[in-house]
Motif scaffolding. Structure first.
Motif, mmCIF file in Angstrom:
data_model
loop_
_atom_site.group_PDB
_atom_site.id
_atom_site.type_symbol
_atom_site.label_atom_id
_atom_site.label_comp_id
_atom_site.label_asym_id
_atom_site.label_seq_id
_atom_site.Cartn_x
_atom_site.Cartn_y
_atom_site.Cartn_z
ATOM 1 N N LYS A 73 -6.926 -28.257 -16.133
ATOM 2 C CA LYS A 73 -7.856 -27.290 -15.867
ATOM 3 C C LYS A 73 -8.807 -27.009 -15.707
ATOM 4 C CE LYS A 73 -8.792 -21.961 -16.290
ATOM 5 N NZ LYS A 73 -10.401 -22.106 -15.866
ATOM 6 N N LEU A 74 -9.388 -27.951 -16.762
ATOM 7 C CA LEU A 74 -11.029 -28.522 -16.747
ATOM 8 C C LEU A 74 -11.002 -28.998 -15.168
ATOM 9 C CD1 LEU A 74 -11.138 -29.918 -20.741
ATOM 10 C CD2 LEU A 74 -12.077 -27.694 -19.527
ATOM 11 N N ASN A 127 -24.618 -35.542 -14.420
ATOM 12 C CA ASN A 127 -25.880 -34.761 -14.460
ATOM 13 C C ASN A 127 -25.490 -34.091 -15.530
ATOM 14 O OD1 ASN A 127 -23.640 -33.249 -13.325
ATOM 15 N ND2 ASN A 127 -24.034 -34.439 -11.230
ATOM 16 N N VAL A 128 -26.203 -32.797 -15.614
ATOM 17 C CA VAL A 128 -25.928 -31.850 -16.750
ATOM 18 C C VAL A 128 -24.838 -31.327 -16.540
ATOM 19 C CG1 VAL A 128 -26.386 -29.788 -17.665
ATOM 20 C CG2 VAL A 128 -28.144 -31.858 -16.842
ATOM 21 N N LEU A 147 -21.576 -32.125 -19.184
ATOM 22 C CA LEU A 147 -20.561 -30.748 -19.861
ATOM 23 C C LEU A 147 -19.161 -31.356 -19.773
ATOM 24 C CD1 LEU A 147 -20.560 -28.418 -21.429
ATOM 25 C CD2 LEU A 147 -21.539 -27.292 -19.636
ATOM 26 N N PHE A 148 -18.644 -31.515 -18.341
ATOM 27 C CA PHE A 148 -17.007 -31.479 -18.611
ATOM 28 C C PHE A 148 -16.975 -32.894 -18.868
ATOM 29 C CE2 PHE A 148 -15.102 -34.183 -15.508
ATOM 30 C CZ PHE A 148 -13.122 -33.929 -15.690
ATOM 31 N N LYS A 177 -16.385 -30.976 -22.719
ATOM 32 C CA LYS A 177 -15.094 -30.406 -22.976
ATOM 33 C C LYS A 177 -14.197 -31.732 -22.900
ATOM 34 C CE LYS A 177 -17.673 -26.448 -21.094
ATOM 35 N NZ LYS A 177 -17.367 -25.552 -20.159
ATOM 36 N N LEU A 178 -13.334 -32.311 -21.324
ATOM 37 C CA LEU A 178 -12.384 -33.044 -21.809
ATOM 38 C C LEU A 178 -12.731 -34.212 -22.935
ATOM 39 C CD1 LEU A 178 -10.481 -33.312 -19.366
ATOM 40 C CD2 LEU A 178 -11.538 -35.042 -18.701
ATOM 41 N N ASN A 179 -13.435 -34.905 -23.803
ATOM 42 C CA ASN A 179 -12.963 -35.549 -24.537
ATOM 43 C C ASN A 179 -12.804 -34.688 -25.836
ATOM 44 O OD1 ASN A 179 -13.474 -38.014 -23.475
ATOM 45 N ND2 ASN A 179 -15.623 -37.615 -23.996
ATOM 46 N N GLN A 180 -12.831 -33.137 -25.658
ATOM 47 C CA GLN A 180 -12.516 -32.398 -27.069
ATOM 48 C C GLN A 180 -10.402 -32.871 -26.896
ATOM 49 O OE1 GLN A 180 -14.493 -28.593 -27.783
ATOM 50 N NE2 GLN A 180 -16.223 -29.497 -26.444
ATOM 51 N N TYR A 181 -9.911 -32.253 -25.684
ATOM 52 C CA TYR A 181 -8.896 -32.474 -25.652
ATOM 53 C C TYR A 181 -8.653 -34.356 -25.206
ATOM 54 C CZ TYR A 181 -10.091 -27.442 -25.372
ATOM 55 O OH TYR A 181 -10.670 -26.552 -26.015
ATOM 56 N N ILE A 182 -8.690 -35.083 -25.657
ATOM 57 C CA ILE A 182 -7.646 -36.483 -25.359
ATOM 58 C C ILE A 182 -7.783 -37.085 -26.543
ATOM 59 C CG2 ILE A 182 -8.539 -38.749 -24.023
ATOM 60 C CD1 ILE A 182 -9.542 -37.288 -21.700
#
Length: 234
Positions: free
Chosen positions: A40-41, A92-93, A97-98, A101-106
């Protein structure tokens, strides 16, 4: 713990046609409970922020060797100019941010690579979500490239896409200088392989040409294989 890191690296200056396609690929480990969130991300970001001239693909590494820890990979594909521009622009900002967020679930990173697509045969207007990949140790790359194109341009069956290329950097373990990806529309076709997509004279011609191809390609050894499944395309 090393997670998914997008490195804005340099690209080699090669005297090639602007129509040639290049790719960069990042592989990583996602635990089962986080797979839907990661998808989803990626979908939310690249459906709105896809770089100009770039195709983005997210794959699950479904069948793989024991020593390949990556569960997923994301691939960026475009001309040399398009891929170079994607990296030249920096972050870029929204992108930062993407990635945060993604690294929190990898769980972990599992390697990256860049390379060139050399040959593509088949109907590119159709999706082929089931993709068998072969890692190849080719004795004579120039001869292999020519014979590969000669065979697959004439004997590639309907319902299958064959993609072949190399790795410029990030090869990883094992010696291979070419890879081939056989794309199929469904699992049944992937199980049966190309010969089951043909019959009669077309099958006989392919088998005869295959024997000639093996005798003339300079020598090749399959040093690794697996199957990845396309999850998303943008």
């Amino acid at each position: 713990m090393k997670k998914l890191v997008f490195v804005f690296a340099f690209f080699l200056c090669l005297a090639i046609s602007a129509q040639d396609n290049y790719y960069t690929m990042y592989s990583f480990v996602v635990e089962p409970q986080n797979e839907a969130t990661v998808y989803k991300l990626v979908e939310d970001y690249y459906s709105k922020n896809k770089p100009e001239g770039i195709y983005v693909r997210l794959f699950e590494n479904h069948f793989k060797a024991e020593d390949m820890k990556a569960t997923h990979s994301i691939v960026f594909l475009g001309t040399q100019e398009a891929v170079g521009n994607m990296y030249a622009g920096g972050g870029n900002v929204n992108f930062d941010l993407f990635i945060t967020k993604l690294n929190q679930y990898i769980k972990d990173g599992a390697g990256s690579a860049m390379g060139k697509h050399i040959a593509l045969n088949g109907d590119t207007s159709t999706r082929y979500p089931f993709q068998v990949y072969l890692l190849l140790d080719v004795a004579d790359p120039d001869k292999y490239d020519a014979e590969h194109q000669k065979f697959h341009s004439k004997h590639n069956p309907p319902g299958m896409l064959v993609n072949m290329g190399n790795v410029i950097a990030g090869q990883g373990t094992g010696h291979y200088n070419r890879w081939a990806i056989l794309g199929y529309k469904d699992m049944k076709s992937a199980l049966g392989g190309p010969n089951q997509l043909l019959s009669g004279p077309a099958l006989a011609a392919r088998q005869k040409a295959w024997d000639a191809y093996r005798a003339s390609n300079g020598g090749v050894e399959v040093v690794g294989s697996g199957m990845r499944v396309l999850l998303g395309a943008w």
